[in-house]
Design a protein around this motif. Sequence first.
Motif, PDB file in Angstrom:
ATOM      1  N   ARG A  10     -29.684  26.006  -9.964  1.00 49.95           N
ATOM      2  CA  ARG A  10     -29.667  24.556 -10.178  1.00 49.95           C
ATOM      3  C   ARG A  10     -30.604  23.920  -9.165  1.00 49.95           C
ATOM      4  N   LEU A  11     -31.371  22.953  -9.631  1.00 45.47           N
ATOM      5  CA  LEU A  11     -32.333  22.265  -8.786  1.00 45.47           C
ATOM      6  C   LEU A  11     -31.937  20.797  -8.712  1.00 45.47           C
ATOM      7  N   HIS A  12     -31.675  20.330  -7.505  1.00 42.61           N
ATOM      8  CA  HIS A  12     -31.273  18.939  -7.274  1.00 42.61           C
ATOM      9  C   HIS A  12     -32.406  18.231  -6.550  1.00 42.61           C
ATOM     10  N   LEU A  13     -32.844  17.093  -7.092  1.00 43.45           N
ATOM     11  CA  LEU A  13     -33.950  16.330  -6.514  1.00 43.45           C
ATOM     12  C   LEU A  13     -33.483  14.939  -6.122  1.00 43.45           C
ATOM     13  N   PHE A  14     -33.900  14.507  -4.939  1.00 39.39           N
ATOM     14  CA  PHE A  14     -33.539  13.181  -4.421  1.00 39.39           C
ATOM     15  C   PHE A  14     -34.806  12.527  -3.894  1.00 39.39           C
ATOM     16  N   LYS A  19     -40.299   9.837  -0.093  1.00 41.39           N
ATOM     17  CA  LYS A  19     -39.937  11.182   0.359  1.00 41.39           C
ATOM     18  C   LYS A  19     -39.007  11.812  -0.670  1.00 41.39           C
ATOM     19  N   THR A  20     -39.362  13.014  -1.114  1.00 38.32           N
ATOM     20  CA  THR A  20     -38.538  13.742  -2.076  1.00 38.32           C
ATOM     21  C   THR A  20     -37.932  14.955  -1.380  1.00 38.32           C
ATOM     22  N   THR A  21     -36.661  15.149  -1.587  1.00 41.93           N
ATOM     23  CA  THR A  21     -35.943  16.307  -1.058  1.00 41.93           C
ATOM     24  C   THR A  21     -35.396  17.091  -2.242  1.00 41.93           C
ATOM     25  N   ALA A  22     -35.538  18.402  -2.191  1.00 40.42           N
ATOM     26  CA  ALA A  22     -35.033  19.264  -3.257  1.00 40.42           C
ATOM     27  C   ALA A  22     -34.088  20.297  -2.660  1.00 40.42           C
ATOM     28  N   ARG A  23     -33.078  20.640  -3.438  1.00 38.23           N
ATOM     29  CA  ARG A  23     -32.135  21.698  -3.074  1.00 38.23           C
ATOM     30  C   ARG A  23     -32.010  22.619  -4.277  1.00 38.23           C
ATOM     31  N   ALA A  24     -32.324  23.894  -4.086  1.00 37.17           N
ATOM     32  CA  ALA A  24     -32.203  24.904  -5.144  1.00 37.17           C
ATOM     33  C   ALA A  24     -31.002  25.770  -4.805  1.00 37.17           C
ATOM     34  N   ALA A  60     -38.499  24.293  -2.333  1.00 33.97           N
ATOM     35  CA  ALA A  60     -37.092  24.707  -2.320  1.00 33.97           C
ATOM     36  C   ALA A  60     -36.934  26.076  -2.974  1.00 33.97           C
ATOM     37  N   LEU A  61     -37.644  26.304  -4.080  1.00 30.19           N
ATOM     38  CA  LEU A  61     -37.570  27.600  -4.760  1.00 30.19           C
ATOM     39  C   LEU A  61     -38.189  28.703  -3.909  1.00 30.19           C
ATOM     40  N   ARG A  62     -39.288  28.392  -3.215  1.00 28.12           N
ATOM     41  CA  ARG A  62     -39.899  29.378  -2.314  1.00 28.12           C
ATOM     42  C   ARG A  62     -38.945  29.707  -1.170  1.00 28.12           C
ATOM     43  N   ASP A  63     -38.285  28.690  -0.620  1.00 27.80           N
ATOM     44  CA  ASP A  63     -37.301  28.912   0.442  1.00 27.80           C
ATOM     45  C   ASP A  63     -36.140  29.759  -0.075  1.00 27.80           C
TER      46      ASP A  63
END
Length: 95
Positions: A10-14, A19-24, A60-63
Amino acid sequence: MPHTADWEVRLHLFEDEGKTTARAVLETGTSSLTGTGTAQRAAGDQDVPDIGDEFAAARALRDLGGRLLRTAERDVEARGAAPSPRESTPYGWDM
């Protein structure tokens, strides 16, 4: 013996003020891993949220991928199957 598994990412974008923050988040059914990434619009850049989403999501996906590789490497090492320290070959991808 055949093995199949379904893992879900799941990919969450804010976004807030350029500034964009993503959490995968990877869910395997037995564990989860989370990767994060950010993108910051430069002062002179046009406001195109999709571009910030793309950069932040990719980071985020690379991390997440790096975290998954390190988890696999620790699991292999714990079973005595590889010398320590071990590094996976990124096959052309900068990690």
